[in-house]
Structures are given as C-alpha cells and as structure tokens.
Design an enzyme around this catalytic site. Structure first.
Site, PDB file in Angstrom:
ATOM      1  N   GLY A   7       0.855  -1.181   0.000  1.00  0.00           N
ATOM      2  CA  GLY A   7       0.000   0.000   0.000  1.00  0.00           C
ATOM      3  C   GLY A   7       0.892   1.231   0.000  1.00  0.00           C
ATOM      4  O   GLY A   7       1.114   1.856   1.030  1.00  0.00           O
ATOM      5  N   LYS A 186      -6.931   8.426  18.016  1.00  0.00           N
ATOM      6  CA  LYS A 186      -6.880   8.807  16.608  1.00  0.00           C
ATOM      7  C   LYS A 186      -8.242   8.616  15.952  1.00  0.00           C
ATOM      8  O   LYS A 186      -8.603   9.342  15.025  1.00  0.00           O
ATOM      9  CB  LYS A 186      -5.822   7.997  15.865  1.00  0.00           C
ATOM     10  CG  LYS A 186      -5.664   8.476  14.419  1.00  0.00           C
ATOM     11  CD  LYS A 186      -4.527   7.813  13.689  1.00  0.00           C
ATOM     12  CE  LYS A 186      -4.406   8.366  12.275  1.00  0.00           C
ATOM     13  NZ  LYS A 186      -3.321   7.729  11.508  1.00  0.00           N
TER      14      LYS A 186
END
Length: 310
Positions: A7, A186
């Site tokens: 990725g 987060k």
C-alpha cells in the site's frame, strides 16, 4: 532487514522512503501502475519539512514479484484488507511480521485470520503525508511518531528489532502495550474530520471556520466515542480528546481528509472501519451512538450512489 510496504500511497511511500534512506532493503508494493513506474524510472521524490529529496527504492505492482521479507508494513485501505493479506502470502515466511498502521478498527484481526496472531503487530501513526502525484509525496508534520505492539502482547527480539529499524530511519517508534488507547484517540480525529469533511465535501479549515456549529458536532461525535471506549475498558479523557482534535485540525487546515479524497474520486470509503466501527462496538456494549450512526449511513449512501449523483 528486508521490508515490503504493501500500500504505497502517501504514508506507505513516506515510510518506505525513510527506511530506504536509512539503508534498509525496502520494496514498495502497490497496484497503481503509474506510481510504481515513476518510482522505478526516476526514484521517489519526497518533500520532507520543505526539503526535497530523491530516493532510489525498489517498487513492484505484485507481492509475488518481491519474495519473502522480514517485515510487511501494511497500509492498504481497510476496504481491501482481506484480499490484500491473502495476496501478500508470497512475502510471508515463518519469522515474518506484519505491521498494520491502517486507520480504524478491526484490520489486525482480519490479517491474523490469514497469517496467525503471532505474526501481527498493530499500531497508530501520529503524522501525515500527502501524495502529490506518481512518484511524489510531501510530509506535512515533522513529529513522525508511531506506537505499536504485538497482537499477542509478546514483545520478543524481532519486535524490538522492528522498533529500532524505525528509529534508525528518523521515525519516533515506541512499543506500547497501551496502543489501543492511542488508536481510539486517533479514531476521534478520523470520525470527526473524515466524516464531516466528506459529508460536506470541504477542507478541514473550512469545517473549522463554521465555529460553534462544528464544535457542537465535534462534542457530540467525541462524547459517543469516549463512552464506547470506556465501555471497552479504554480510558479516554473527553477534554483531552477535544483539545487534540482542535489542535491537529488547525495544523491541517488546507487538507482534504483521505475519506473526502476517496469520495471525490468516487472510490469506496473506509467508513466501515471508522464511524461504522464505533457504531458496531457501541451495539456490542449497549452504548447508543446516534451521531456516528447517522454519519455512517449518510456516507455509505454517498459511496453506494456515485452513478446517480450530480
């Protein structure tokens, strides 16, 4: 250490570039052929803290072209996790570790279903990167901090080696057995900024400029996340989360969050792993999450109806 970054978008390319600069044997792996071709032909151009550098780094479009590695840094979109980890098996040997630093919840478990819990590390990134075009990225924040831990909580020499490899590459890595708290912290950022900017199709700064309307939404979304996390035994402080959210938002005012970028390009978003994950965890623990659920449904409708939108 032989490393593959699966990725190679903005963050994956940044990690790969920094590790390659530190002398590690790194290969970027991504299905975006133009990006991989540009890196093969011209190297990876990184603009870090305003300084432009060109890094020579291996790049391939398929894991089968890479062969066995010591570490796979897993940074594909959550929507592709299951297929990507199955495709990655040619790179994985008995002592390979797979470190997922993806957004949202549930990716580590999906990876473990394929490779085994003992091989999986998971963590959270506390900085950002932007993909400028094929073979070009820019790092927005200089903090460069990641926290991670093994899924089985066993910190052996291989895990410590991974930590040191990152540190050698100017990345402030820390093994933390309380990383779930950092991930949920987060998640506060992603559930607020990703979802709201995507529904409104605006930059972070434009969202902040709406003043009390935005702050009211921030509070409602964050209260639900803090309550769900608490039900799971993860202690988040509401005021600290709000300060963190507003502080980070102010630093990335010109940024379109990744989910918003996906919507603009008519790609499936990661809403299932962000607000959707909060909704599912809330239901497991008997916590109502009406604001997150509304955002989850709205964005799901948006990416299910691209062909009908004007």
């Amino acid at each position: 250490m032989r490393i593959a970054v699966l990725g190679a978008g903005a963050m994956g390319s940044l990690f790969g570039g920094l590790l390659a600069q530190a002398g590690e044997d790194v290969t970027l792996v991504d299905v975006w052929e133009d990006h991989i071709k540009a890196i093969k032909e011209h190297g990876l151009t990184m603009i870090c803290d305003g300084v432009e550098e060109n890094v020579k780094i291996n790049a391939e479009t398929s894991p089968a072209q890479v062969g066995p590695v010591d570490l796979v840094i897993f940074l594909v979109k959550g929507t592709h996790t299951e297929q990507a980890i199955k495709n990655a098996t040619p790179m994985i040997q008995p002592d390979t570790r797979v470190l997922t630093l993806q957004n949202g919840l549930g990716n580590a478990e999906k990876i473990a279903d394929v490779v085994g819990e003992d091989k999986v590390l998971f963590g959270v990134i506390d900085f950002a990167s932007v993909l400028l075009g094929p073979g070009r990225i820019s790092s927005e924040l200089a903090k460069r901090t990641i926290h991670f831990k093994p899924l089985n909580n066993i910190v052996d020499d291989k895990v410590k080696q991974v930590e040191q490899v990152f540190r050698n590459a100017r990345i402030n890595a820390e093994i933390s057995l309380e990383v779930e708290r950092d991930i949920w912290r987060k998640l506060v950022i992603n559930c607020n900024l990703n979802a709201l900017c995507t529904v409104c199709r605006i930059r972070t700064g434009t969202l902040l400029d709406q003043g009390e309307i935005t702050q009211s939404l921030f509070k409602d979304i964050t209260k639900e996340i803090v309550t769900v996390a608490g039900a799971k035994g993860i202690n988040l402080d509401f005021e600290e989360c709000m300060d963190f959210l507003n502080d980070l938002s102010s630093k990335v005012r010109g940024h379109y969050p990744s989910m918003t970028q996906d919507l603009m390009k008519k790609r499936k978003t990661e809403i299932e792993f962000i607000n959707g994950a909060v909704v599912r965890e809330g239901k497991k623990h008997g916590v109502a999450t009406p604001v997150n659920e509304t955002l989850y449904h709205l964005i799901t409708i948006l990416h299910n109806t691209y062909s009908d939108q004007f």
